[in-house]
Design a protein around this motif. Sequence first.
Motif, mmCIF file in Angstrom:
data_model
loop_
_atom_site.group_PDB
_atom_site.id
_atom_site.type_symbol
_atom_site.label_atom_id
_atom_site.label_comp_id
_atom_site.label_asym_id
_atom_site.label_seq_id
_atom_site.Cartn_x
_atom_site.Cartn_y
_atom_site.Cartn_z
ATOM 1 N N LEU A 49 0.833 -1.203 0.000
ATOM 2 C CA LEU A 49 0.000 0.000 0.000
ATOM 3 C C LEU A 49 0.869 1.255 0.000
ATOM 4 O O LEU A 49 0.569 2.233 -0.688
ATOM 5 N N ILE A 118 -2.934 6.025 3.018
ATOM 6 C CA ILE A 118 -4.233 6.597 2.639
ATOM 7 C C ILE A 118 -4.142 8.118 2.566
ATOM 8 O O ILE A 118 -4.726 8.749 1.670
ATOM 9 N N HIS A 122 -4.966 9.848 -1.094
ATOM 10 C CA HIS A 122 -6.127 10.736 -1.220
ATOM 11 C C HIS A 122 -5.769 12.206 -1.030
ATOM 12 O O HIS A 122 -6.640 13.070 -1.129
ATOM 13 N N ALA A 214 -14.806 8.823 0.571
ATOM 14 C CA ALA A 214 -14.084 7.781 -0.159
ATOM 15 C C ALA A 214 -12.786 7.409 0.554
ATOM 16 O O ALA A 214 -12.432 6.222 0.661
ATOM 17 N N ALA A 215 -12.062 8.406 1.046
ATOM 18 C CA ALA A 215 -10.833 8.144 1.795
ATOM 19 C C ALA A 215 -11.140 7.377 3.082
ATOM 20 O O ALA A 215 -10.417 6.436 3.447
ATOM 21 N N ASP A 217 -13.698 5.393 3.625
ATOM 22 C CA ASP A 217 -14.097 4.028 3.283
ATOM 23 C C ASP A 217 -12.881 3.156 2.969
ATOM 24 O O ASP A 217 -12.821 1.987 3.373
ATOM 25 N N GLU A 218 -11.893 3.730 2.253
ATOM 26 C CA GLU A 218 -10.712 2.930 1.937
ATOM 27 C C GLU A 218 -9.894 2.657 3.195
ATOM 28 O O GLU A 218 -9.393 1.544 3.389
ATOM 29 N N ALA A 221 -11.627 -0.105 5.075
ATOM 30 C CA ALA A 221 -11.461 -1.408 4.439
ATOM 31 C C ALA A 221 -10.114 -2.036 4.787
ATOM 32 O O ALA A 221 -10.023 -3.242 5.045
ATOM 33 N N HIS A 222 -9.063 -1.228 4.812
ATOM 34 C CA HIS A 222 -7.741 -1.763 5.143
ATOM 35 C C HIS A 222 -7.616 -2.077 6.632
ATOM 36 O O HIS A 222 -6.922 -3.032 7.012
#
Length: 243
Positions: A49, A118, A122, A214-215, A217-218, A221-222
């Motif tokens: 990542l 992240i 983003h 969106a940031a 949510d990502e 998820a991680h």
Amino acid sequence: MPKTSHLQEILQGSCVDAGVSDLRPDYRAMLLAVDGLLPGPSDAASDALLEQAEASARLALNEHHKVEALPHVAAWRAAYLAFGAKPNRTRNSLEALLRRAATGLPRVNRLTDIYNAISVLHQIPLGGEDLARYSGPPRLIRATGQEPFDTAANGETVIEYPDQGEVIWCDEDGVTCRRWNWRQGRRTQLRDKTTTALFILDALDPVSTDALHAATDELSAHLTRLGPDISITKHLLDNTTST
């Protein structure tokens, strides 16, 4: 393990001071409380990542040439100037990471690696702290100059105080992060044994609220891979939540 209702209570008590909203009416923050984390060192997934983030930063800089020319970095530099900080001397966390991306982002542990990546991917400032060490909910305010901030100098713990009018994150015991998103305090910093964390994702125009989601949510998820019983609670702060 704190109950989800307790995490919600902490986040619901958070606020942005009206003085901050007056300074930047476009400011929004997403607060993310995460419990059930299993600490661990950097691993293949967090390294991959970070490599993705490094490539993203190089691509952005090929287009804009200078870090300070990136739109969201420029917005934060303007915000710093608005409350009297010098952005060339005290860089926001996003700018500091982007300036390191060309030579390689730091590998700290998998939790820190994820949120740093992240932030770069983003292009938003993103801070992570140990929520178990908080005293009361997080608040973003204009400092009086009397709020204690524990940091280190020459390897020794020292107490500093913010400038009057400086934008700070704080709780009932003092400053948790100075100059909006510049330097976090030692008291609430993430540790190798952190299991309950608070993440603060900051946005100014031109970053939209949809992009902020969106940031978030990502990041969520991680983080879900960092334990079998992860609990995540989020809360949006904007100018409608000012006090």
